[in-house]
Design a protein around this motif. Structure first.
Motif, PDB file in Angstrom:
ATOM      1  N   GLU A 621      -4.730  26.649  15.913  1.00 48.16           N
ATOM      2  CA  GLU A 621      -4.551  25.459  15.913  1.00 48.16           C
ATOM      3  C   GLU A 621      -4.760  24.974  17.468  1.00 48.16           C
ATOM      4  OE1 GLU A 621      -2.893  27.308  14.123  1.00 48.16           O
ATOM      5  OE2 GLU A 621      -2.875  26.303  12.327  1.00 48.16           O
ATOM      6  N   GLY A 622      -4.352  25.847  18.525  1.00 52.30           N
ATOM      7  CA  GLY A 622      -4.419  25.621  19.801  1.00 52.30           C
ATOM      8  C   GLY A 622      -5.488  26.300  20.539  1.00 52.30           C
ATOM      9  N   ALA A 623      -6.679  26.472  19.793  1.00 47.39           N
ATOM     10  CA  ALA A 623      -7.706  26.992  20.307  1.00 47.39           C
ATOM     11  C   ALA A 623      -8.414  26.028  21.283  1.00 47.39           C
ATOM     12  CB  ALA A 623      -8.873  27.624  19.562  1.00 47.39           C
ATOM     13  N   THR A 624      -9.054  26.388  22.568  1.00 40.22           N
ATOM     14  CA  THR A 624      -9.772  25.629  23.406  1.00 40.22           C
ATOM     15  C   THR A 624     -11.159  25.925  23.665  1.00 40.22           C
ATOM     16  OG1 THR A 624      -9.033  26.621  25.412  1.00 40.22           O
ATOM     17  CG2 THR A 624      -7.528  24.708  24.561  1.00 40.22           C
ATOM     18  N   PHE A 625     -12.034  24.790  24.011  1.00 42.55           N
ATOM     19  CA  PHE A 625     -13.479  25.458  23.873  1.00 42.55           C
ATOM     20  C   PHE A 625     -14.008  24.903  25.379  1.00 42.55           C
ATOM     21  CE2 PHE A 625     -17.970  25.064  23.084  1.00 42.55           C
ATOM     22  CZ  PHE A 625     -18.377  26.663  22.726  1.00 42.55           C
ATOM     23  N   GLU A 626     -14.478  25.672  26.067  1.00 44.38           N
ATOM     24  CA  GLU A 626     -15.069  25.251  27.610  1.00 44.38           C
ATOM     25  C   GLU A 626     -16.574  25.193  27.694  1.00 44.38           C
ATOM     26  OE1 GLU A 626     -14.308  26.134  32.406  1.00 44.38           O
ATOM     27  OE2 GLU A 626     -12.944  26.761  30.832  1.00 44.38           O
ATOM     28  N   ARG A 627     -17.159  24.100  28.089  1.00 42.59           N
ATOM     29  CA  ARG A 627     -18.596  24.199  28.344  1.00 42.59           C
ATOM     30  C   ARG A 627     -19.143  23.683  29.624  1.00 42.59           C
ATOM     31  NH1 ARG A 627     -21.950  22.461  23.341  1.00 42.59           N
ATOM     32  NH2 ARG A 627     -21.670  24.714  22.752  1.00 42.59           N
ATOM     33  N   THR A 628     -20.148  24.115  30.174  1.00 45.70           N
ATOM     34  CA  THR A 628     -20.735  23.390  31.448  1.00 45.70           C
ATOM     35  C   THR A 628     -21.862  22.472  31.109  1.00 45.70           C
ATOM     36  OG1 THR A 628     -19.850  25.314  32.831  1.00 45.70           O
ATOM     37  CG2 THR A 628     -21.406  23.718  33.649  1.00 45.70           C
ATOM     38  N   ASN A 629     -21.529  21.184  31.245  1.00 43.74           N
ATOM     39  CA  ASN A 629     -22.781  20.145  30.810  1.00 43.74           C
ATOM     40  C   ASN A 629     -23.538  19.945  32.022  1.00 43.74           C
ATOM     41  OD1 ASN A 629     -24.004  17.487  30.461  1.00 43.74           O
ATOM     42  ND2 ASN A 629     -22.825  17.948  28.570  1.00 43.74           N
ATOM     43  N   PRO A 630     -24.769  20.039  32.072  1.00 39.15           N
ATOM     44  CA  PRO A 630     -25.565  20.046  33.186  1.00 39.15           C
ATOM     45  C   PRO A 630     -25.649  18.447  33.744  1.00 39.15           C
ATOM     46  CG  PRO A 630     -27.169  20.187  31.180  1.00 39.15           C
ATOM     47  CD  PRO A 630     -25.656  20.344  30.657  1.00 39.15           C
ATOM     48  N   ILE A 631     -25.127  17.428  33.015  1.00 37.63           N
ATOM     49  CA  ILE A 631     -24.932  16.013  33.461  1.00 37.63           C
ATOM     50  C   ILE A 631     -23.559  15.727  33.959  1.00 37.63           C
ATOM     51  CG2 ILE A 631     -25.125  13.652  33.000  1.00 37.63           C
ATOM     52  CD1 ILE A 631     -27.459  14.486  30.979  1.00 37.63           C
ATOM     53  N   LEU A 632     -22.608  16.468  33.000  1.00 38.17           N
ATOM     54  CA  LEU A 632     -21.120  15.907  33.083  1.00 38.17           C
ATOM     55  C   LEU A 632     -20.399  17.063  33.786  1.00 38.17           C
ATOM     56  CD1 LEU A 632     -20.651  14.463  29.576  1.00 38.17           C
ATOM     57  CD2 LEU A 632     -20.996  13.143  31.656  1.00 38.17           C
ATOM     58  N   GLY A 633     -20.969  17.971  34.078  1.00 39.89           N
ATOM     59  CA  GLY A 633     -20.093  19.347  34.729  1.00 39.89           C
ATOM     60  C   GLY A 633     -19.427  19.905  33.592  1.00 39.89           C
ATOM     61  N   SER A 634     -18.255  20.441  34.169  1.00 39.06           N
ATOM     62  CA  SER A 634     -17.318  21.129  33.205  1.00 39.06           C
ATOM     63  C   SER A 634     -16.604  20.356  32.698  1.00 39.06           C
ATOM     64  CB  SER A 634     -16.480  22.129  34.243  1.00 39.06           C
ATOM     65  OG  SER A 634     -15.854  22.862  33.445  1.00 39.06           O
ATOM     66  N   ALA A 638     -11.944  19.609  22.405  1.00 39.85           N
ATOM     67  CA  ALA A 638     -11.029  19.863  21.444  1.00 39.85           C
ATOM     68  C   ALA A 638     -11.801  20.328  20.214  1.00 39.85           C
ATOM     69  CB  ALA A 638     -10.250  18.944  21.228  1.00 39.85           C
ATOM     70  N   VAL A 639     -11.473  21.466  19.802  1.00 35.60           N
ATOM     71  CA  VAL A 639     -12.025  21.848  18.570  1.00 35.60           C
ATOM     72  C   VAL A 639     -10.860  22.467  17.555  1.00 35.60           C
ATOM     73  CG1 VAL A 639     -14.148  22.968  19.725  1.00 35.60           C
ATOM     74  CG2 VAL A 639     -12.110  24.489  19.685  1.00 35.60           C
ATOM     75  N   ASP A 640     -11.477  22.200  16.314  1.00 35.06           N
ATOM     76  CA  ASP A 640     -10.454  22.584  15.234  1.00 35.06           C
ATOM     77  C   ASP A 640     -10.850  23.971  14.570  1.00 35.06           C
ATOM     78  OD1 ASP A 640      -8.699  22.578  12.836  1.00 35.06           O
ATOM     79  OD2 ASP A 640      -9.440  20.697  12.198  1.00 35.06           O
ATOM     80  N   LEU A 641     -10.425  25.167  15.252  1.00 37.58           N
ATOM     81  CA  LEU A 641     -10.832  26.071  14.743  1.00 37.58           C
ATOM     82  C   LEU A 641     -10.611  26.591  13.542  1.00 37.58           C
ATOM     83  CD1 LEU A 641     -12.236  28.982  15.940  1.00 37.58           C
ATOM     84  CD2 LEU A 641      -9.961  29.704  16.531  1.00 37.58           C
ATOM     85  N   PRO A 642      -9.065  26.224  13.022  1.00 33.57           N
ATOM     86  CA  PRO A 642      -8.962  26.572  11.414  1.00 33.57           C
ATOM     87  C   PRO A 642      -9.949  25.951  10.662  1.00 33.57           C
ATOM     88  CG  PRO A 642      -6.847  25.997  12.642  1.00 33.57           C
ATOM     89  CD  PRO A 642      -8.172  25.713  13.485  1.00 33.57           C
ATOM     90  N   ALA A 643     -10.733  24.605  10.897  1.00 33.60           N
ATOM     91  CA  ALA A 643     -11.624  23.952   9.909  1.00 33.60           C
ATOM     92  C   ALA A 643     -12.923  24.825  10.109  1.00 33.60           C
ATOM     93  CB  ALA A 643     -11.716  22.700  10.597  1.00 33.60           C
ATOM     94  N   GLY A 717      -6.077  20.327  23.198  1.00 35.73           N
ATOM     95  CA  GLY A 717      -6.429  19.143  23.976  1.00 35.73           C
ATOM     96  C   GLY A 717      -6.692  17.980  23.296  1.00 35.73           C
ATOM     97  N   SER A 718      -6.571  17.938  22.013  1.00 33.70           N
ATOM     98  CA  SER A 718      -6.793  16.539  21.304  1.00 33.70           C
ATOM     99  C   SER A 718      -5.324  15.841  21.335  1.00 33.70           C
ATOM    100  CB  SER A 718      -7.097  16.778  19.708  1.00 33.70           C
ATOM    101  OG  SER A 718      -5.997  17.585  19.038  1.00 33.70           O
ATOM    102  N   THR A 719      -5.385  14.292  21.239  1.00 29.48           N
ATOM    103  CA  THR A 719      -4.143  13.587  21.230  1.00 29.48           C
ATOM    104  C   THR A 719      -4.110  12.909  19.973  1.00 29.48           C
ATOM    105  OG1 THR A 719      -5.212  11.924  22.565  1.00 29.48           O
ATOM    106  CG2 THR A 719      -4.224  13.601  23.903  1.00 29.48           C
ATOM    107  N   ALA A 720      -2.715  12.372  19.572  1.00 31.10           N
ATOM    108  CA  ALA A 720      -2.520  11.485  18.539  1.00 31.10           C
ATOM    109  C   ALA A 720      -1.307  10.324  19.278  1.00 31.10           C
ATOM    110  CB  ALA A 720      -2.193  12.034  17.468  1.00 31.10           C
ATOM    111  N   SER A 721      -1.412   9.025  18.712  1.00 34.32           N
ATOM    112  CA  SER A 721      -0.508   8.032  19.089  1.00 34.32           C
ATOM    113  C   SER A 721       0.259   7.564  17.972  1.00 34.32           C
ATOM    114  CB  SER A 721      -1.136   7.038  20.309  1.00 34.32           C
ATOM    115  OG  SER A 721      -2.207   6.590  19.629  1.00 34.32           O
ATOM    116  N   LYS A 722       1.093   6.549  18.138  1.00 31.61           N
ATOM    117  CA  LYS A 722       1.727   5.766  17.093  1.00 31.61           C
ATOM    118  C   LYS A 722       0.726   4.896  16.834  1.00 31.61           C
ATOM    119  CE  LYS A 722       4.414   2.410  18.391  1.00 31.61           C
ATOM    120  NZ  LYS A 722       5.415   1.770  18.944  1.00 31.61           N
ATOM    121  N   LYS A 723       0.932   4.799  15.214  1.00 29.87           N
ATOM    122  CA  LYS A 723       0.168   3.792  14.505  1.00 29.87           C
ATOM    123  C   LYS A 723       0.979   2.770  13.862  1.00 29.87           C
ATOM    124  CE  LYS A 723      -3.568   7.129  13.677  1.00 29.87           C
ATOM    125  NZ  LYS A 723      -4.258   8.095  12.472  1.00 29.87           N
TER     126      LYS A 723
END
Length: 774
Positions: A621-634, A638-643, A717-723
């Motif tokens: 559940e805590g897996a992170t994924f890093e990518r270098t985007n040619p436009i946005l940079g690094s 947030a990935v859902d590795l179990p799914a 890296g994902s977030t959730a707030s009060k609803k």
């Protein structure tokens, strides 16, 4: 009585010079700077108790070998102790010792020199590199005049030996044992020496004759001190006690020299109440003639009168300063004092600016009249620069072998100038050249000419001074030809075009193909011709496609297609070529490391499989994924590795790209609470514990908390707030989460003037309404 006091000081001053004499130590080894303040005060008190003057002690120390530097330092230490020199001296209050006077002159001179106009010779007697300080330990000159108080040392050797130390008494005599008195006062040393030797023959018979057996040598021992009065316009007038060998310059040096209004050329030496000599310091400064630096005698008076005539020179002189001029001296003498003229001086004449009762006058003086021109006090003489304008210059620039400036002569022609400049270069443009000529009113005019006709002598032009000739190069009149090579070559860019260049040549100068280049599809874009570009149409360029051998071997088709200036060559990438991409997996997998992307369409799930799957300690559940985007940079995704692992190929299962990094952490057992809570801290994760419970365990919200904006940041890296608004739903807390409570924004307090403005506005509205209701 005086002799008794001089002996007494040897025992009374154990801390300075005299203790050295009593103990046999070397006086010159004493470091006065190392003596403490209490030591100096003891010396001062003992001198007063003994009734000795400072000058008496100094004279004794000087005779025993103390250096002037030691004496100066001792006197300086006395002054630093707030002891008056006058209180230590039994002589006249006008008497000054050497270094005391020198120090005072320096302090006065510093202030005066900063405010005074520069005066020639003013710094002569205040120059660290040129010292006129009198020396006590020097060889006695043969013409030294012996005086009362001088000590003569007579050494006799040979068949008889004897030594005498005799002092010239008040009667001007020395008393030689067994010989009697010998009068020597006022005699030059050489004469006194001969007289004494002659008298010694009366007791040493074998000292005379053609074959003497006894010999005598006579030397001056301790020199007497003389007192000199320096008065007039000097920095520090007064009475100075100096060694008997001192000269005029020694005395002036100690007094600081003439002040800002003192004469340097009319210094009077008064001896026996008569004018003995007039000293002109300019002889020494200008001509290095020391003849006026005469020896002084006891009670001489040096009188420095005010300057009578002082003039100033400015401009192109080697010395720009103020000079003192005597009555009979002329402008020609002033030129010599000023060191002559600089190389930039206009030598035809100089200008004399003179003040009169009616105002300023300017007098133009020709150089040949300088020796007859008498100057007056306050005159200012100015020498101007020669004109920077050329009178015989012509210039040629451009496509000749030796461009630059040349001498103009009457009747010189354009063809002669071209020949003098080495002739035309091969790239010279011969259809047109241009002469820029200066008109009488300093405006410019252009004269065109046919370069080819001039060189062939078919036509020619007579040049005038300041004519400037321009011959252009062929390359100056056209755009620099080039070709551009882009795409899959090792060094893309623009390259110089040469006639006969082919497509293969272009790729060659670009250092050849890259590994991904498709040599079978090369495009050449060519500009429209001048004729085509003159017509209105939609076509912009001509397009040609070619193929080349990757090894750039010469081929018939390649050789037939000739490039033209400004062609643009594009080398495409081969359709199936891809650089070998690499991705990285870190953390809790069996085989962490880098993996190659072997084919298109590989996903995150494929990377986990290539790495042997996740371990039993992995926190998917805590897996992170890093990518270098040619436009946005690094960027972090947030990935859902179990799914992803549960359903490979889904929308969460991203395609891999070169440089991707997957990180799978170990299981995290804490939850962090940060922000506006009473006790920000990390707590142990417990399944089922709610969002609000973790807040309460951290002490609850503080007064600054913005509760409605609180949220959870998960380990991936994902977030959730009060609803919800009425029925609130707080986000679920998972292992590795961080609960963040932001602060309320700071409120801007309205000041009194703002409230008054509001009140004033409402008052105005109320008055307006009342007026309407009426």
């Amino acid at each position: 009585m005086k002799q008794f006091r001089l002996q007494k000081i040897i025992f009374i001053l154990p801390l300075f010079f005299c203790v050295m004499l009593a103990t046999g130590q070397n006086v010159q080894s004493v470091d006065v700077k190392e003596l403490s303040d209490s030591d100096i005060e003891k010396v001062r008190k003992q001198m007063q108790d003994a009734g000795l003057t400072e000058q008496e002690a100094i004279n004794l120390a000087r005779q025993r070998g103390a250096s002037e530097a030691q004496i100066r330092e001792f006197q300086q230490r006395l002054r630093e102790g707030a002891v008056s020199i006058d209180s230590l001296s039994a002589v006249s209050n006008a008497e000054y010792n050497m270094e005391a006077m020198k120090d005072s002159s320096l302090s006065v001179r510093k202030d005066t020199f900063n405010t005074a106009v520069n005066i020639f010779g003013f710094s002569l007697f205040n120059n660290k590199k040129l010292s006129f300080e009198p020396g006590a330990n020097i060889q006695t000159p043969k013409n030294y005049e012996i005086g009362i108080g001088d000590q003569l040392i007579i050494n006799v050797w040979g068949n008889s030996q004897n030594n005498y130390e005799l002092t010239v008494n008040q009667n001007g005599q020395i008393i030689v044992p067994d010989v009697g008195p010998v009068y020597v006062a006022g005699m030059p040393f050489r004469d006194a020496e001969s007289k004494i030797k002659q008298r010694l023959t009366s007791i040493y018979a074998d000292m005379g004759g053609n074959n003497p057996q006894t010999f005598a040598q006579i030397n001056i021992g301790e020199l007497r001190a003389i007192r000199v009065n320096i008065v007039g316009e000097v920095m520090s007038p007064g009475t100075y006690t100096l060694p008997a060998t001192s000269t005029v310059f020694n005395a002036l040096y100690l007094s600081g020299g003439p002040d800002t209004i003192g004469s340097f050329r009319n210094i009077k030496i008064i001896r026996d109440n008569k004018l003995f000599q007039t000293v002109d310091i300019y002889k020494f400064i200008v001509d290095a003639d020391p003849s006026d630096n005469i020896s002084l005698k006891d009670e001489d008076i040096i009188f420095v009168p005010p300057v009578e005539r002082r003039v100033e020179v400015r401009g192109e002189f080697r010395r720009n300063t103020r000079f003192e001029i005597k009555e009979e001296e002329t402008l020609d003498d002033l030129f010599r004092f000023a060191g002559g003229f600089t190389g930039n001086a206009w030598l035809a004449q100089v200008h004399v600016y003179r003040k009169t009762q009616q105002g300023l006058q300017i007098i133009d003086v020709l150089h040949e009249n300088a020796e007859n021109t008498i100057l007056k006090d306050g005159d200012r003489i100015v020498s101007r620069k020669i004109s920077e304008e050329f009178e015989n210059r012509i210039t040629i620039e451009g496509a000749v072998y030796q461009p630059g400036e040349y001498q103009w002569e009457e009747g010189v022609t354009l063809s002669a100038l071209i020949q003098k400049a080495g002739g035309l270069k091969k790239d010279a443009f011969q259809n047109r050249g241009m002469i820029t000529r200066e008109n009488p009113d300093k405006t410019k005019s252009n004269i065109p000419f046919d370069v080819g006709d001039v060189v062939a002598r078919k036509s020619d032009i007579v040049l005038q001074p300041e004519d400037s000739v321009l011959v252009k190069s062929l390359f100056d009149l056209r755009e620099e030809p080039y070709i551009s090579v882009s795409g899959e070559v090792l060094t893309p860019g623009e390259f110089h075009f040469s006639d006969g260049m082919t497509l293969g040549d272009a790729v060659f100068v670009a250092d050849g193909f890259t590994e991904g280049a498709d040599s079978t599809f090369i495009e050449v874009a060519r500009r429209l011709s001048y004729k085509e570009a003159a017509q209105v149409n939609n076509q912009l360029v001509h397009i040609f496609t070619f193929k080349l051998d990757r090894d750039l071997r010469l081929q018939q088709g390649d050789a037939q297609f000739k490039l033209q200036p400004f062609d643009q060559i594009s080398v495409r990438q081969a359709p199936g070529f891809r650089n070998a991409g690499k991705v990285t997996v870190k953390g809790e997998v069996k085989y962490a490391g880098q993996y190659a992307i072997s084919e298109k369409g590989q996903r995150i799930s494929d990377l986990v499989i290539m790495a042997g799957g996740i371990t039993q300690y992995a926190f998917a559940e805590g897996a992170t994924f890093e990518r270098t985007n040619p436009i946005l940079g690094s960027e972090n995704i947030a990935v859902d590795l179990p799914a992803i692992l549960a359903g490979a190929g889904g929308h969460n299962d991203l395609f891999l790209r070169d440089g991707d990094v997957l990180f799978i952490p170990e299981y995290i057992q804490t939850v962090k609470v940060s922000g506006s809570v009473q006790n920000p801290f990390s707590l142990t994760y417990e399944k089922g514990v709610s969002f609000k419970s973790y807040i309460e365990r951290s002490g609850g919200f503080d007064s600054r908390a913005l509760r409605r904006k609180a949220y959870v940041k998960y380990a991936n890296g994902s977030t959730a707030s009060k609803k919800g608004f009425i029925f609130k739903s707080y986000p679920k807390v998972l292992p590795g989460s961080e609960i963040i409570v932001p602060e309320k924004p700071a409120k801007e307090n309205n000041n009194t003037s703002q409230w008054l403005a509001v009140a004033s506005t409402f008052s105005s509205i109320a008055v307006a309404i009342a007026a309407v209701l009426r």
